[in-house]
Enzyme design. Sequence first.
Site, short mmCIF file in Angstrom:
data_model
loop_
_atom_site.label_atom_id
_atom_site.label_comp_id
_atom_site.label_asym_id
_atom_site.label_seq_id
_atom_site.Cartn_x
_atom_site.Cartn_y
_atom_site.Cartn_z
N GLU A 124 36.65 46.11 52.67
CA GLU A 124 36.66 44.79 53.28
C GLU A 124 37.94 44.56 54.07
O GLU A 124 38.99 45.14 53.77
CB GLU A 124 36.54 43.71 52.20
CG GLU A 124 35.18 43.72 51.52
CD GLU A 124 34.96 42.55 50.58
OE1 GLU A 124 33.88 41.95 50.62
OE2 GLU A 124 35.87 42.22 49.79
N GLY A 169 43.38 48.65 47.91
CA GLY A 169 44.13 49.89 47.83
C GLY A 169 45.63 49.70 47.78
O GLY A 169 46.15 48.62 48.04
N GLU A 170 46.30 50.78 47.40
CA GLU A 170 47.77 50.78 47.34
C GLU A 170 48.24 51.63 48.53
O GLU A 170 48.13 52.86 48.51
CB GLU A 170 48.21 51.37 45.99
CG GLU A 170 49.68 51.74 45.90
CD GLU A 170 50.64 50.63 46.37
OE1 GLU A 170 50.53 49.49 45.91
OE2 GLU A 170 51.50 50.94 47.21
N HIS A 220 55.28 39.76 40.40
CA HIS A 220 54.42 39.04 39.45
C HIS A 220 54.97 38.84 38.04
O HIS A 220 54.27 38.31 37.17
CB HIS A 220 53.04 39.70 39.33
CG HIS A 220 52.30 39.85 40.64
ND1 HIS A 220 52.27 38.87 41.60
CD2 HIS A 220 51.60 40.90 41.16
CE1 HIS A 220 51.55 39.29 42.63
NE2 HIS A 220 51.15 40.51 42.40
N ASN A 263 44.25 33.89 42.17
CA ASN A 263 42.87 33.61 42.59
C ASN A 263 41.87 34.11 41.56
O ASN A 263 42.13 35.05 40.82
CB ASN A 263 42.60 34.28 43.95
CG ASN A 263 43.40 33.63 45.06
OD1 ASN A 263 43.31 32.42 45.28
ND2 ASN A 263 44.22 34.41 45.74
N CYS A 319 43.78 36.57 48.36
CA CYS A 319 44.54 37.68 47.76
C CYS A 319 43.88 38.16 46.47
O CYS A 319 43.59 37.37 45.58
CB CYS A 319 45.95 37.24 47.39
SG CYS A 319 46.96 36.87 48.78
N1 SAH Z 1 48.29 47.46 46.23
C1 SAH Z 1 49.15 46.66 47.06
C2 SAH Z 1 48.38 45.98 48.16
C3 SAH Z 1 47.47 44.87 47.71
S1 SAH Z 1 48.07 43.44 48.43
C4 SAH Z 1 49.94 45.69 46.20
O1 SAH Z 1 49.72 45.68 45.01
O2 SAH Z 1 50.81 45.00 46.71
C5 SAH Z 1 47.26 42.21 47.58
C6 SAH Z 1 48.21 41.23 46.98
O3 SAH Z 1 47.44 40.28 46.21
C7 SAH Z 1 49.16 41.88 45.98
O4 SAH Z 1 50.38 41.20 45.96
C8 SAH Z 1 48.43 41.66 44.68
O5 SAH Z 1 49.26 41.78 43.57
C9 SAH Z 1 47.92 40.25 44.89
N2 SAH Z 1 46.83 39.89 44.00
C10 SAH Z 1 45.97 40.72 43.37
N3 SAH Z 1 45.09 40.01 42.66
C11 SAH Z 1 45.39 38.72 42.84
C12 SAH Z 1 44.84 37.50 42.38
N4 SAH Z 1 43.78 37.50 41.58
N5 SAH Z 1 45.41 36.36 42.80
C13 SAH Z 1 46.47 36.36 43.63
N6 SAH Z 1 47.03 37.47 44.10
C14 SAH Z 1 46.50 38.64 43.71
#
Ligand code: SAH
Length: 344
Positions: A94, A161-162, A218, A292, A335
């Site tokens: 996506e 993805g990372e 986080h 979220n 996100c």
């Molecule tokens: N893998 C990378 C790229 C993903 S970016 C990373 O971890 O940064 C997506 C962002 O959304 C990241 O900061 C991730 O931690 C955050 N994220 C993941 N799940 C989420 C959620 N349920 N609510 C808010 N942010 C979230």
Amino acid sequence: MTKLDIKSLEFDELEKYVVDELKQPKFRAKQIFDWLHKKRVSSFEDMKNIPQSLINELNDKCFITNLIIKNKLISRIDGTVKYLYMLPDGEYVESVLMKYKHGNSICVSSQVGCKMGCEFCASTKAGFVRNLSSSEILEQIYQTERDLDLKISNIVLMGIGEPLDNYKNVISFLRLINSPLGANISLRNISLSTCGLVDRINDLAKLKLGITLSVSLHASDDEIRDKIMPVNHRYKIRQLLDACKNYTDMTSRRISFEYALIEGENDSKEDAVKLASILKGQLCHVNLIPVNKVKETNFRQSSKKSIIDFQNELIKRGINTTVRRTLGADISAACGQLRRDNIK
Ligand code: SAH
């Protein structure tokens, strides 16, 4: 014979291929690159200034990555558009297009699924399938621009993805999208988000690309981070922050820290105080994201009051902090809500 993914080649790689393998003059590389990355044709037949014999050879030896729009959802709240793209092998990712006053921004995926296993994130729930090629990352931008007939000015590598777990292809993507012979998007307008692969952050720092590094933090201590982000078993917060410091020293760029506020997990005043203290001295900005909804988890968003209190606590201690606007919440485009298996 497996065919060559020609759209993933950087210009100098294409030039080398054209001269060494195809035995053609150098200028053909420029023409082909232009068809692929400026005019963005989907077949070699469309390359009007290329002789038929070379078109035949290209067809035999190479393929052009094209993504297919399988689904498209438009937010009624803010006009955000989410695409489900099908890749050449039938896998899905996506991408999300967000319209801001300062321009159009796209959030792209870098892998089919994710291995990182963050508790709160939808992208990892169905596991990991494979890395995206650089052309598959590029195509999310090309197809979205074509479909909506607009120009994208900002890119965030914050989809599924990372990105640092697909380091080589992501770096190649950055060079391609920045190429003056292609989309020519400034690296300053690109953010890469990572859950914190320390060794790769250090590699990236050496390249001094000028992109913004976002780090998904986080948590303010290892006990909490261990619980919600498995990557923290590999690299502790201290190691991660040292890598961030090194990144800033090498690039003079401030780090953007992402912090998803989860009720009762990481959103107390004490957490804010600890966060401010570990970020002291680090050139940075904190993005607070009310967590979220993801159906497999029970995490709840912090209350509005806790979010404001948390923000104020950080600001009081000299940490630049904003609360990220949630876009596309009605189409699961916010996100952490993107998935590779949305088709089912
Ligand atoms: N893998 C990378 C790229 C993903 S970016 C990373 O971890 O940064 C997506 C962002 O959304 C990241 O900061 C991730 O931690 C955050 N994220 C993941 N799940 C989420 C959620 N349920 N609510 C808010 N942010 C979230």
